[in-house]
Each structure stands twice: as structure tokens, then as C-alpha cells.
Design an enzyme around this catalytic site. Structure first.
Site, PDB file in Angstrom:
ATOM      1  N   ASP A   1       0.062  -2.122  -6.656  1.00 50.92           N
ATOM      2  CA  ASP A   1       0.562  -1.744  -5.258  1.00 50.92           C
ATOM      3  C   ASP A   1      -0.874  -0.909  -4.724  1.00 50.92           C
ATOM      4  O   ASP A   1      -1.962  -1.436  -5.084  1.00 50.92           O
ATOM      5  CB  ASP A   1       1.498  -0.575  -5.711  1.00 50.92           C
ATOM      6  CG  ASP A   1       1.217   0.624  -6.638  1.00 50.92           C
ATOM      7  OD1 ASP A   1       0.043   0.487  -7.124  1.00 50.92           O
ATOM      8  OD2 ASP A   1       2.104   1.326  -7.301  1.00 50.92           O
TER       9      ASP A   1
ATOM     10  N   HIS B   1      -2.448   0.937  -8.262  1.00 53.76           N
ATOM     11  CA  HIS B   1      -2.197   0.463  -9.667  1.00 53.76           C
ATOM     12  C   HIS B   1      -2.459  -1.073  -9.840  1.00 53.76           C
ATOM     13  O   HIS B   1      -2.340  -1.829  -9.024  1.00 53.76           O
ATOM     14  CB  HIS B   1      -1.051   0.808 -10.338  1.00 53.76           C
ATOM     15  CG  HIS B   1      -0.530   2.248 -10.054  1.00 53.76           C
ATOM     16  ND1 HIS B   1       0.457   2.572  -9.186  1.00 53.76           N
ATOM     17  CD2 HIS B   1      -0.896   3.407 -10.695  1.00 53.76           C
ATOM     18  CE1 HIS B   1       0.461   3.892  -9.108  1.00 53.76           C
ATOM     19  NE2 HIS B   1      -0.327   4.435  -9.956  1.00 53.76           N
TER      20      HIS B   1
ATOM     21  N   SER C   1      -0.639   8.122 -13.959  1.00 52.00           N
ATOM     22  CA  SER C   1       0.262   6.915 -13.749  1.00 52.00           C
ATOM     23  C   SER C   1      -0.349   5.625 -14.448  1.00 52.00           C
ATOM     24  O   SER C   1       0.818   4.777 -14.366  1.00 52.00           O
ATOM     25  CB  SER C   1       0.489   6.724 -12.397  1.00 52.00           C
ATOM     26  OG  SER C   1      -0.724   6.475 -11.757  1.00 52.00           O
TER      27      SER C   1
END
Length: 371
Positions: free
Chosen positions: A321, A324, A31
Site C-alpha cells: 500500500d 508498507h 505497523s
């Protein structure tokens, strides 16, 4: 931390004669590098498709990146004068896009191991990403012919940036059998054996210039802090990152001596990221232990959604978040890594001034809070 910072390498910048093809990059990752693959996996639970992801990128709408702005790979590509590789599942993908931009196969929730992140339902593991790359090669061979296609792929740059999910979303979770089948060291050994096999396959497919990125202090991401009893970093997760980095460094050096014409590098970012988290003010941040995008005071929030609240100044937060980094943190890492590895622009061989970070869009008035 869910930090596997991606550095794009560019070595050998000669055009392919017959077709004047560009030097491009092929990115394999999770991600931290995903630029839209998971948003096109309809059953995936690892998504960045809702506001306020992408609020400081382009039109401010979600684009599949798991941050408010750019990824590290976006920033480095821009600064060294290379095109940003396009997500494999992007609707625009075709032979011409591949030749002009390269491909990004990164997938949120993906890991070195196939079993990692299974509860996300849909994601691309590294083995799957390599399989997709093989399909990409078939398409280019059909267009250019084998000789020119081989030249194109051998001159490209390759980035492999996975590993944190294999710990955070596998080994450190009791619901996975790997958590009780292995010890800390035998699990790292298992990862290295698998990763070495994967790199050998990539070499066989033409990957000659390749960089693998190490892990940062995983125990210090907001999620890990929220799950601890005292809100502090979880030392076990971070110590596993250190083990991984040490083993990967050794494995890559050994592999480079065995594979002909290979130029393999290991990107170490642990110390930098740890210092940013420990001394945020030194780098211009005010907060390094909680996410900018959160669900009021409920922790962990796991993801950013339209009902979330945003910090007042996103440029002052290290984390976007629970997992990340923010655009600003990514920019810091990208700038540091470019200097550390002495990367130059691809077009004229000279250093380029840092590209400016995007103007931060105002936080929605009814969502903003000062944390």
C-alpha cells in the site's frame, strides 16, 4: 520510508530449568510489526481489518498485518525456529501463551514519542508498550515466582522497531507542534533522549539481548512520492532517516558500555532498502514506486479497501500500500538480514533452508488491473 525493518535476535538458548520454558521474543514496534493489536482497538484509525490485507496469509482474510502476507518478524521467526510472538490484545493471550510464544506489543501508528500519530486516536506508543510489558511481567511472576520469571525475561530476545512515524506522522506534518518547536537535529536529539530512557527502563525490566532497527529511505515510500510535485523521492524525509540511524548507532554503543550485561545491536537496513527501490529489477521486482493495492488511479489511496484494485502480480511489487512492503519484499529483507547477522536456527544450531513464501492467492477478477 515507512520502513523500519524488524530483525529478531536470539542469543543464549538454554531452557529455564525448573519450568522448561522456551526462549521467546518480545517485540515493540509500529505497523511494520503489528500482528493484530490495532484490530482490537475499536477507535483506532490505523487499521488493517479490511480486504485485501492478508490475502496471501493463511485463509486470506484480514488478520491485522499491514501487508498482503507475512511481516519481516514472521519470516525470521520461522526461519530460525522460534515461535511467532502473539499480539498482546489477541483473545488467546494468557500466561501459557506468553511462556510458549512471547508477546508482540507493536501498534500501527505508534512512535517513540507519545504525541506521534495522535490523529489515529488509538494506538500504543513505545512508552505504552513498555507499560503493557510491565503488566506481562507481573502475570509471569505470579505464575513462576520472581526468581524463575527474572531468568525467563533475561534470556528472552527483545526487538525495538519504531521511529518512522515520529517523522512521517509527527515532525513532517505542520499540524503537530513538534514540526515548529524543533530543528532537524534537535528533533533527532529529542528522539534519542527519549529512546535512551525507554531502553534503560527495558534493561531494568530484564532486557539484556536487544536489537533496535534503523529507518529506511522514508522519502521513497509511495505516499511521499504521491505528495511530491514530481513523483520522485522526498530527500528531506530520507535525510532525516540517515540522521536518526547515525545518532541511534552512537547512542546504542554508548548505552551498552553503561548497562551491565547488556548486548545491544543496531540493525541497519537503509542501504539495502534504498538499493531495492533504486534497482528493483536486480531483486526480481518490476515496480518500486507505487502500491500494488490502490484505489484505481486516485493517489494517495492511504489504505487498502474492498473497492481497491490490485496489481496483477503481487510478487513483482515492492510496496503493498502507500506505506508498507509486500510479502515478497519482506522476505527479501528477512533473508538478507539473517545472512548479515549470521542467525542460526534455535533448535539445533544449524542453518535452515529458507521457508517458502506462500502461494499468492489470485486477485479478484473484478478488482485486478495491470499497473
Amino acid at each position: 520510508m515507512k520502513y523500519l525493518f524488524v530483525l529478531l535476535i536470539v542469543l543464549g538458548l538454554n531452557a529455564i530449568d525448573s519450568y522448561d520454558c522456551k526462549i521467546v521474543q518480545f517485540i515493540f514496534g509500529d505497523s511494520l510489526s503489528d500482528v493484530g493489536n490495532n484490530r482490537n482497538l475499536p477507535r483506532s484509525l490505523a487499521q488493517a481489518n479490511l480486504p485485501f490485507y492478508g490475502i496471501d496469509f493463511g485463509n486470506g482474510l484480514p488478520n491485522g498485518r499491514f501487508t498482503n502476507g507475512r511481516t519481516v518478524s514472521d519470516i525470521i521467526s520461522d526461519k530460525i525456529g522460534l515461535p511467532r510472538p502473539v499480539a498482546f490484545l489477541d483473545p488467546s493471550m494468557n500466561e501459557d501463551v506468553i511462556l510458549a510464544n512471547g508477546v508482540n506489543y507493536a501498534s500501527g501508528g505508534g512512535g517513540i514519542l507519545n504525541e506521534t500519530g495522535g490523529y489515529f486516536i488509538q494506538k500504543f506508543s513505545l512508552w505504552k508498550q513498555i507499560e503493557l510489558f510491565q503488566g506481562t511481567q507481573d502475570v509471569i511472576v505470579a505464575k513462576l515466582g520472581k526468581k524463575e520469571a527474572d531468568k525467563f525475561f533475561r534470556q528472552a530476545g527483545y526487538v525495538v522497531s519504531l521511529g518512522s512515524n515520529d517523522f512521517i506522522n509527527n515532525y513532517l506534518m505542520p499540524l503537530y507542534s513538534d514540526s515548529w518547536k524543533y530543528t532537524d537535529q534537535t528533533f533527532v536529539d529529542y528522539l534519542m533522549e527519549t529512546l535512551e530512557s525507554q531502553l534503560r527502563v527495558l534493561h531494568g525490566l530484564g532486557a539484556r539481548k536487544l536489537m533496535v532497527f534503523g529507518l529506511g529511505p522514508m522519502g521513497c515510500i509511495p505516499l511521499q512520492r504521491a505528495l511530491s510535485l514530481d513523483g520522485k523521492c522526498q530527500n528531506k524525509a530520507s535525510s532525516l532517516a540517515v540522521r536518526f540511524n547515525k545518532a541511534a548507532t552512537t547512542m546504542l554503543k554508548d548505552l551498552e558500555t553503561k548497562l551491565p550485561n547488556s548486548n545491544y545491536k543496531f540493525g541497519e537496513a537503509y542501504d539495502l532498502v534504498n538499493d531495492v527501490i533504486t534497482n528493483p529489477q536486480k531483486y526480481g521486482f518490476d515496480n518500486s514506486d507505487s502500491p500494488c493495492c490502490s484505489f484505481y488511479r486516485i493517489r494517495p489511496a492511504l489504505t487498502c479497501i474492498p473497492a481497491s484494485t490490485l496489481c496483477k502480480d503481487r510478487s513483482k511489487y515492492v510496496f503493498w500500500d502507500e506505506y508498507h512492503p509486500t510479502d515478497k519484499a519482506n522476505e527479501l529483507v528477512a533473508n538478507t538480514l539473517i545472512k548479515r547477522f549470521d542467525f542460526m536456527r534455535a533448535d539445533d544450531g544449524t542453518s535452515d533452508a529458507p521457508s517458502p513464501s506462500p502461494d499468492l492467492a489470485p486477485s479478484p477478477d473484478d478488482k485486478s488491473i495491470t499497473n
